[in-house]
Design a protein around this motif. Structure first.
Motif, PDB file in Angstrom:
ATOM      1  N   LEU A 169       0.824  -1.206   0.000  1.00 49.16           N
ATOM      2  CA  LEU A 169       0.000   0.000   0.000  1.00 49.16           C
ATOM      3  C   LEU A 169       0.864   1.265   0.000  1.00 49.16           C
ATOM      4  O   LEU A 169       0.531   2.251  -0.673  1.00 49.16           O
ATOM      5  CB  LEU A 169      -0.951   0.003   1.191  1.00 49.16           C
ATOM      6  N   VAL A 170       1.978   1.232   0.718  1.00 54.42           N
ATOM      7  CA  VAL A 170       2.880   2.392   0.741  1.00 54.42           C
ATOM      8  C   VAL A 170       3.469   2.619  -0.655  1.00 54.42           C
ATOM      9  O   VAL A 170       3.507   3.750  -1.156  1.00 54.42           O
ATOM     10  CB  VAL A 170       3.990   2.218   1.805  1.00 54.42           C
ATOM     11  N   VAL A 171       3.909   1.568  -1.303  1.00 51.77           N
ATOM     12  CA  VAL A 171       4.475   1.686  -2.650  1.00 51.77           C
ATOM     13  C   VAL A 171       3.425   2.196  -3.629  1.00 51.77           C
ATOM     14  O   VAL A 171       3.683   3.088  -4.445  1.00 51.77           O
ATOM     15  CB  VAL A 171       5.076   0.341  -3.119  1.00 51.77           C
ATOM     16  N   ILE A 172       2.223   1.677  -3.569  1.00 52.09           N
ATOM     17  CA  ILE A 172       1.144   2.117  -4.456  1.00 52.09           C
ATOM     18  C   ILE A 172       0.814   3.591  -4.203  1.00 52.09           C
ATOM     19  O   ILE A 172       0.596   4.365  -5.146  1.00 52.09           O
ATOM     20  CB  ILE A 172      -0.097   1.213  -4.280  1.00 52.09           C
ATOM     21  N   ALA A 173       0.795   3.989  -2.937  1.00 53.17           N
ATOM     22  CA  ALA A 173       0.512   5.390  -2.608  1.00 53.17           C
ATOM     23  C   ALA A 173       1.595   6.316  -3.162  1.00 53.17           C
ATOM     24  O   ALA A 173       1.301   7.390  -3.699  1.00 53.17           O
ATOM     25  CB  ALA A 173       0.384   5.564  -1.097  1.00 53.17           C
ATOM     26  N   ILE A 174       2.836   5.917  -3.059  1.00 51.80           N
ATOM     27  CA  ILE A 174       3.947   6.729  -3.583  1.00 51.80           C
ATOM     28  C   ILE A 174       3.852   6.838  -5.101  1.00 51.80           C
ATOM     29  O   ILE A 174       3.996   7.923  -5.664  1.00 51.80           O
ATOM     30  CB  ILE A 174       5.311   6.138  -3.146  1.00 51.80           C
ATOM     31  N   ILE A 175       3.585   5.744  -5.771  1.00 49.64           N
ATOM     32  CA  ILE A 175       3.437   5.762  -7.233  1.00 49.64           C
ATOM     33  C   ILE A 175       2.259   6.654  -7.626  1.00 49.64           C
ATOM     34  O   ILE A 175       2.339   7.441  -8.570  1.00 49.64           O
ATOM     35  CB  ILE A 175       3.273   4.329  -7.779  1.00 49.64           C
ATOM     36  N   GLY A 176       1.149   6.567  -6.903  1.00 49.91           N
ATOM     37  CA  GLY A 176      -0.011   7.413  -7.190  1.00 49.91           C
ATOM     38  C   GLY A 176       0.293   8.887  -7.003  1.00 49.91           C
ATOM     39  O   GLY A 176      -0.099   9.726  -7.817  1.00 49.91           O
ATOM     40  N   LEU A 177       1.015   9.217  -5.950  1.00 49.84           N
ATOM     41  CA  LEU A 177       1.385  10.609  -5.696  1.00 49.84           C
ATOM     42  C   LEU A 177       2.296  11.145  -6.800  1.00 49.84           C
ATOM     43  O   LEU A 177       2.073  12.247  -7.324  1.00 49.84           O
ATOM     44  CB  LEU A 177       2.076  10.725  -4.336  1.00 49.84           C
ATOM     45  N   LEU A 178       3.293  10.368  -7.189  1.00 49.63           N
ATOM     46  CA  LEU A 178       4.208  10.791  -8.257  1.00 49.63           C
ATOM     47  C   LEU A 178       3.476  10.952  -9.590  1.00 49.63           C
ATOM     48  O   LEU A 178       3.711  11.914 -10.328  1.00 49.63           O
ATOM     49  CB  LEU A 178       5.362   9.797  -8.396  1.00 49.63           C
ATOM     50  N   SER A 179       2.572  10.039  -9.896  1.00 50.00           N
ATOM     51  CA  SER A 179       1.855  10.137 -11.173  1.00 50.00           C
ATOM     52  C   SER A 179       0.910  11.332 -11.192  1.00 50.00           C
ATOM     53  O   SER A 179       0.744  11.973 -12.228  1.00 50.00           O
ATOM     54  CB  SER A 179       1.099   8.845 -11.480  1.00 50.00           C
ATOM     55  N   SER A 180       0.306  11.675 -10.057  1.00 50.50           N
ATOM     56  CA  SER A 180      -0.573  12.845 -10.034  1.00 50.50           C
ATOM     57  C   SER A 180       0.220  14.133 -10.231  1.00 50.50           C
ATOM     58  O   SER A 180      -0.251  15.058 -10.894  1.00 50.50           O
ATOM     59  CB  SER A 180      -1.380  12.901  -8.737  1.00 50.50           C
ATOM     60  N   VAL A 181       1.434  14.201  -9.697  1.00 54.16           N
ATOM     61  CA  VAL A 181       2.294  15.371  -9.904  1.00 54.16           C
ATOM     62  C   VAL A 181       2.670  15.485 -11.377  1.00 54.16           C
ATOM     63  O   VAL A 181       2.615  16.562 -11.970  1.00 54.16           O
ATOM     64  CB  VAL A 181       3.551  15.294  -9.007  1.00 54.16           C
TER      65      VAL A 181
END
Length: 170
Positions: free
Chosen positions: A19-31
């Motif tokens: 979940l932490v990895v998915i959250a980080i990937i989601g945050l980077l992709s939104s930026v």
């Protein structure tokens, strides 16, 4: 005889780690997507500004060649450029066939403007006639976003439905 598997081979990722990895990937992709959207809007604004500058040049070339600006045949607005349905500006203003014919004397094809908010394209009218000659013209258009540069022309509104409303008077 059974083989002993090493503890490292049997261990997987925990749900929290995933979940932490998915959250980080989601945050980077939104930026990244936000940056791409900003770049897209800036590109559209730059393209519209370039077209308006080209139109200003075309109008001046026409004026130099014919001693007047191209006449839309009416004091009401007409579409400037070609549109698939023959209408622009929320499909309310009719394409100016007479204007297109006049402009074809100095350019091969008048480009239509983009869809900005609920308004598509550029509109044009002869703003003043003297002795049956068009001596002053007006062009209006929209730019995506608020507080955009109208290519040195008049800003009618910096926040018209979330966009910039511009006018060129010659």
């Amino acid at each position: 005889m059974k083989k002993k598997h090493s503890v490292l081979l049997m261990r997987g990722f925990t749900l929290i780690e995933l979940l932490v990895v998915i959250a980080i990937i989601g945050l980077l992709s939104s930026v990244v997507l936000a940056s791409l959207n900003t770049a897209r809007v800036k590109g559209q604004v730059a393209a519209t500004q370039a077209q308006i500058k080209q139109y200003a040049t075309v109008f001046e070339l026409y004026y130099d060649a014919y001693g007047e600006y191209p006449d839309s045949g009416t004091l009401s607005y007409r579409c400037l450029g070609e549109y698939s349905d023959g209408r622009c500006w929320t499909n309310g203003i009719v394409q100016g066939t007479m204007l297109d014919n006049e402009l074809s004397k100095v350019i091969s094809k008048a480009p239509g403007g983009p869809m900005v908010g609920s308004h598509e394209g550029y509109i044009y009218k002869c703003a003043e006639r003297i002795d049956d000659m068009c001596t002053k013209i007006e062009v209006r258009w929209f730019l995506n976003g608020t507080y955009q540069n109208c290519s040195g022309e008049l800003v009618i509104s910096n926040n018209y439905e979330g966009n910039t409303y511009c006018r060129m008077l010659r």
